[in-house]
Write an enzyme that holds these catalytic residues in place. Structure first.
Site, mmCIF file in Angstrom:
data_model
loop_
_atom_site.group_PDB
_atom_site.id
_atom_site.type_symbol
_atom_site.label_atom_id
_atom_site.label_comp_id
_atom_site.label_asym_id
_atom_site.label_seq_id
_atom_site.Cartn_x
_atom_site.Cartn_y
_atom_site.Cartn_z
ATOM 1 N N HIS A 18 27.772 8.493 26.371
ATOM 2 C CA HIS A 18 28.365 9.825 26.447
ATOM 3 C C HIS A 18 28.967 10.073 27.829
ATOM 4 C CE1 HIS A 18 27.124 11.219 22.481
ATOM 5 N NE2 HIS A 18 25.990 10.563 22.688
ATOM 6 N N SER A 107 28.566 -0.870 17.024
ATOM 7 C CA SER A 107 30.025 -0.821 16.907
ATOM 8 C C SER A 107 30.564 -1.657 15.762
ATOM 9 C CB SER A 107 30.688 -1.236 18.231
ATOM 10 O OG SER A 107 30.354 -0.341 19.253
ATOM 11 N N ASP A 149 33.739 1.394 22.861
ATOM 12 C CA ASP A 149 33.398 0.419 21.832
ATOM 13 C C ASP A 149 34.528 -0.575 21.619
ATOM 14 O OD1 ASP A 149 31.184 2.003 21.641
ATOM 15 O OD2 ASP A 149 31.580 2.705 19.601
#
Length: 334
Positions: A18, A107, A149
């Site tokens: 984040h 991912s 990702d």
């Protein structure tokens, strides 16, 4: 028709969650698990069969170029969004295989996107590939994800973690010590990102930035001046996490897994407390793993809300989950 095989790895984020969508620092590594797309280019349709255990629906089919609206469901929506972003006019008939668990925070969707893009004929640098697939992910999922990702999968380096500056997209390869093992362990909770509060967390970070400026540059003392306690907590996580990422990279470079492990635990506590994206299952798994001899640290990895924990340990100290190695990035074979 031209036969093509494309592979894109999954990724595990060692630290720095984040932070990417505020231009911060992350430290993922591509792993030796991923998605392969094999097929023949040509015609006006994309037709892909799958190993259903890995990606769900057994077959997708759509025409290219893709129209204004996406019509696929499930994993097919990600493939269709990639084709739309690329603007391809040549189809592909083939098969998708993957050994990545779905909804685990490794991912799987980014891996699929990159493999499909390469199989459809993308040629260009890793950063461009990552940007295309990031936009495809956002279109397919409705989640305003950052670029970590896709960039980790595109730019992976064997034997190295990647210190990524998500503001400049500059990547520094951080050699991974040979005597340290990364193990990924599933919590038993499937992570459904679109159904999570991911977008709320991003909005709260944007509220903080409207008050004190870019979180990437913010001083911890300035964060504490934010009146709203929820927004203040979200900002505190991002600012402190950026600092942890930088110190973690230094510790890895110095061959100091003890310090690196402590930083992982600090990161998990911040994600659980200030960012509120952990769960009871994730917390219990982190605690159980770090109680084991030879385990230096563990934390949730990915966006949270379920999925996996990543641990740093002596080789053989953890006898569950997936031991993973830092691997090279996405590639295509013609």
């Amino acid at each position: 028709m031209a036969t093509v095989t494309a592979f894109a790895p999954g990724r595990v984020n060692l630290i720095g969650d984040h932070t990417d969508y505020t231009g911060g620092l992350v430290l993922p590594m591509a792993i030796d698990m991923g998605t392969t797309v094999t097929g023949e280019r040509g015609g006006g349709r994309v037709v892909l069969d799958s190993d259903a255990g890995a990606v769900g629906e057994p077959r997708i089919e759509f025409a290219v170029p893709v129209g204004a609206a996406l019509g696929q469901e499930g994993w097919g929506r990600y493939a269709e969004a990639v084709a739309a972003e690329l603007g391809v006019t040549e189809g592909l008939v083939g098969r998708v295989t993957s050994d990545l668990p779905i909804g685990a925070g490794l991912s799987s969707s980014a891996s699929l996107e990159l493999a499909v893009a390469l199989a459809l004929g993308f040629e260009g640098p890793a950063r461009e590939l990552a940007g295309i697939c990031q936009r495809a992910e956002q279109a397919a999922s409705g989640v305003p994800c950052g670029i970590m990702d896709q960039l980790a999968s595109a730019a992976g380096a064997a034997g190295c973690a990647l210190l990524i500056d998500c503001r400049t997209l500059v990547i520094d390869e951080v050699p991974f010590p040979d005597d340290v093992q990364v193990v990924v362990v599933h919590s038993g909770q499937v992570r459904r990102l679109a159904a999570s509060a991911y977008a709320d967390r991003r909005r709260q970070c944007e509220e903080a930035e409207a008050l004190i400026g870019p979180l990437r540059d913010a001083d911890p003392g300035l964060v504490e001046t934010i009146a709203d306690p929820l927004v203040r907590a979200r900002a505190r996580h991002v600012v402190s996490e950026n600092d942890r990422v930088a110190r973690f990279a230094t510790a890895l470079t110095a061959g100091d897994p003890v310090t690196a492990g402590q930083l992982m635990l600090e990161s998990h506590r911040s994600l659980a407390g200030d960012f509120d994206v952990s769960t009871d299952a994730l917390d219990a798994l982190v605690a159980g793993l770090t109680d084991r001899p030879g385990v230096w640290g563990a934390r949730l990895t990915g966006a949270g809300f379920g999925g996996c924990v990543v641990a740093l340990a002596r080789p053989g100290a953890i006898d569950t989950g997936w031991p993973v190695r830092p691997a090279g990035g996405a590639t295509v074979y013609l």
